[in-house]
Design an enzyme around this catalytic site. Structure first.
Site, short mmCIF file in Angstrom:
data_model
loop_
_atom_site.label_atom_id
_atom_site.label_comp_id
_atom_site.label_asym_id
_atom_site.label_seq_id
_atom_site.Cartn_x
_atom_site.Cartn_y
_atom_site.Cartn_z
N GLU A 82 -2.83 -4.34 12.49
CA GLU A 82 -2.66 -5.42 11.51
C GLU A 82 -3.40 -5.12 10.20
OE1 GLU A 82 -0.89 -7.21 9.76
OE2 GLU A 82 -0.41 -8.67 11.33
N ASP A 123 4.08 -9.59 11.21
CA ASP A 123 4.47 -10.74 10.39
C ASP A 123 5.99 -10.79 10.18
OD1 ASP A 123 4.81 -8.52 8.82
OD2 ASP A 123 3.40 -9.13 7.24
O1 AHR Z 1 -0.47 -3.52 9.78
C1 AHR Z 1 0.70 -3.24 9.09
C2 AHR Z 1 1.51 -4.48 8.83
O2 AHR Z 1 0.84 -5.31 7.92
C3 AHR Z 1 1.75 -5.39 9.97
O3 AHR Z 1 2.72 -4.94 10.89
C4 AHR Z 1 2.22 -6.62 9.27
O4 AHR Z 1 1.95 -7.79 10.02
C5 AHR Z 1 1.45 -6.60 7.96
O5 AHR Z 1 2.34 -6.70 6.89
#
Ligand code: AHR
Ligand code: AHR
Length: 482
Positions: A204, A280
């Site tokens: 994340e 996300d």
């Molecule tokens: O960590 C990379 C990305 O960052 C994740 O998959 C996403 O939730 C956020 O945009």
């Protein structure tokens, strides 16, 4: 034994086990995946041919004959009920109705396992599956492991082709709220050596290739046709392993402490499961998934080696993506519509618009050339597919862009090559060929108001109308006019 029997023996049992190609336990004979077909919306489940065996691809082929099929559910074989279904909107909306992501076509990733046909899950940009109410998966700083078998030739640089642990809200709730396998060429966060694709961990707000954010040269570019990617993580330790899913052993690309950036030690895992998207619901990435599991506990390297041997023994191999009347590279062809309205119309172009026009052997030379196409070896994607070069504009090819077909000059990019690669199949209405996009297997050459699109059967655009779909996507291919 199956991979999950091996993890159990190692004391780190599977808590989720997903595969459309085979059973992941030696005694599993239940549902692998569910299909929904375009003709009548009926669903069916596909199971292994025998306990512990390969999926019954013939059952899929007969259920989906003369229509389109989507993979609607990827069942969890672990007994926890952690099935994967169409992912909902989150931080980002998907392209389907109500902001959901798209479902994958059931035919995008045919393979064989020790000679028996099966289908993987080929995910175009916009496609995603998830389970935001999974049970038994790691939460907080609990230890877990995971692996996935992927197509190492199908990737892009968008965020994020992931499989693993993510937020239960489909939104970015902060550093350390995810722990998933990433595969692709994103350079937004971490990178490895070379230009990718890389296996990284999506933790994340960061794709990690090693101990710190940014570049870690020990994480190699790997693009085996079949890739095994493995991530594991526990209190202040985590690792990346990878290798060729069709031969050999796994290598360690990283094994060590958690990143020191704030939020990653301890972790705040939430325990949802994602496939093909970021935490996300970022959904611009593409990739192909054949099988994968998540475990409870930190699997030993020895357990992961045994799982890799099991994957290699499954015998993944490629098979052709095409069917129907054969095409010959180098030949000039014409493509005639088969819908009752339009049987004198052929695929032609007017400048960069690809359309249908009434063409005969008495038409002007200009029009005859505009309605003739040279069959070329696929510019990108799979070598069993093709590209179509304009006879009157050499160097320009039919490609899709925003799902319209255009005639554009080859610009040499991966994007263009994949947009210009199409796989002919038996005509859905029984005539000639239907020609699907390599990169969007739900989408076929379709005429709609005499203009050409790559259309899906019942998608969100007007040109996706189900009415006349089978006829509009079926083309009789003959010798070119010019
Ligand atoms: O960590 C990379 C990305 O960052 C994740 O998959 C996403 O939730 C956020 O945009
Ligand atoms: O046609 C769909 C996509 O639209 C193509 O892949 C891309 O080139 C454009 O963004």
């Amino acid at each position: 034994a199956g991979p999950c029997d091996i993890y159990s023996s190692g004391g780190t049992p599977c808590v989720a086990a997903h595969s459309t190609t085979r059973a992941l336990y030696s005694d599993y004979s239940g549902a692998l995946y569910q299909l929904s077909r375009g003709s009548d919306g009926a669903t069916t489940t596909i199971s292994p041919l025998s306990a512990g065996g390969v999926a019954d691809a013939d059952a899929q082929d007969s259920f989906c004959a003369s229509t389109t099929c989507l993979t609607t559910i990827i069942y969890d074989q672990s007994g926890n009920g952690n099935h994967l279904t169409q992912a909902p909107p989150g931080g980002f909306d998907g392209p389907d109705t109500d902001g959901y992501d798209n479902l994958a076509s059931a035919i995008g990733a045919p393979v064989t396992l020790n000679g028996q046909k099966a289908y993987g899950v080929f995910m175009s940009p916009g496609t995603g599956y998830s389970n935001n109410a999974a049970t038994g998966t790691a939460t907080g700083d609990e230890a877990e492991g995971m692996y996935a078998v992927l197509d190492g030739t199908h990737y892009n640089g968008a965020c994020c082709f992931d499989y693993g642990n993510a937020e239960i809200s489909s939104t970015d709730t902060g550093n350390g709220h995810m722990e998933a396998i990433y595969y692709g060429t994103s350079t937004t966060w971490g990178t490895g050596s070379g230009s990718g694709p890389w296996v990284m961990a999506d933790l994340e707000n960061g794709l990690f290739s090693g101990s710190s954010s940014g570049n870690n040269a020990d994480d190699p570019s790997i693009s085996y046709r079949f890739v095994t990617a493995a991530i594991k993580g526990g209190p202040n330790e985590w690792a990346i392993h990878g290798g060729n899913a069709a031969s050999g052993s796994l290598s360690t690309y990283y094994s060590g402490a958690r990143p020191t950036a704030s939020g990653y030690n301890p972790m705040s895992k939430e325990g949802a499961i994602i496939l093909g998207i970021g935490g996300d619901n970022s959904n611009g990435a593409q990739g192909t998934f054949y099988e994968g599991v998540m475990t409870s506990g930190y699997p030993s390297d020895a357990t992961e080696s045994s799982v890799q041997a099991n994957i290699v023994a499954a015998g993944y191999a490629v098979t052709s993506l095409t069917s129907g009347p054969a095409l010959t590279v180098g030949s000039s062809i014409s493509l005639r519509a088969t819908t009752d309205c339009c049987t004198t119309r052929y695929i032609a172009h007017t400048d960069d618009t690809v359309n249908t026009q009434v063409v005969t052997s008495s038409s002007t030379t200009t029009l005859q050339e505009q309605a003739s196409w040279t069959v070329r070896a696929a510019l990108g994607g799979d070598s069993s597919c093709f590209s179509f070069e304009s006879v009157d504009t050499p160097g320009s090819y039919i490609r899709h862009y925003n799902f319209a077909l255009l005639l554009n000059a080859d610009d040499g990019t991966q994007q263009f090559a994949e947009d210009a690669t199409f796989c002919p199949l038996d005509g859905l209405n029984g005539d000639g060929n239907s020609i699907r996009s390599w990169s969007y297997p739900t989408r076929y050459f379709r005429h709609y108001d005499n203009v050409l699109y790559v259309a899906s059967n019942g998608g969100v655009d007007t040109f996706d109308a189900t009415d006349l779909f089978n006829d509009d996507v079926s083309w009789v291919i003959s010798t070119g006019f010019a």
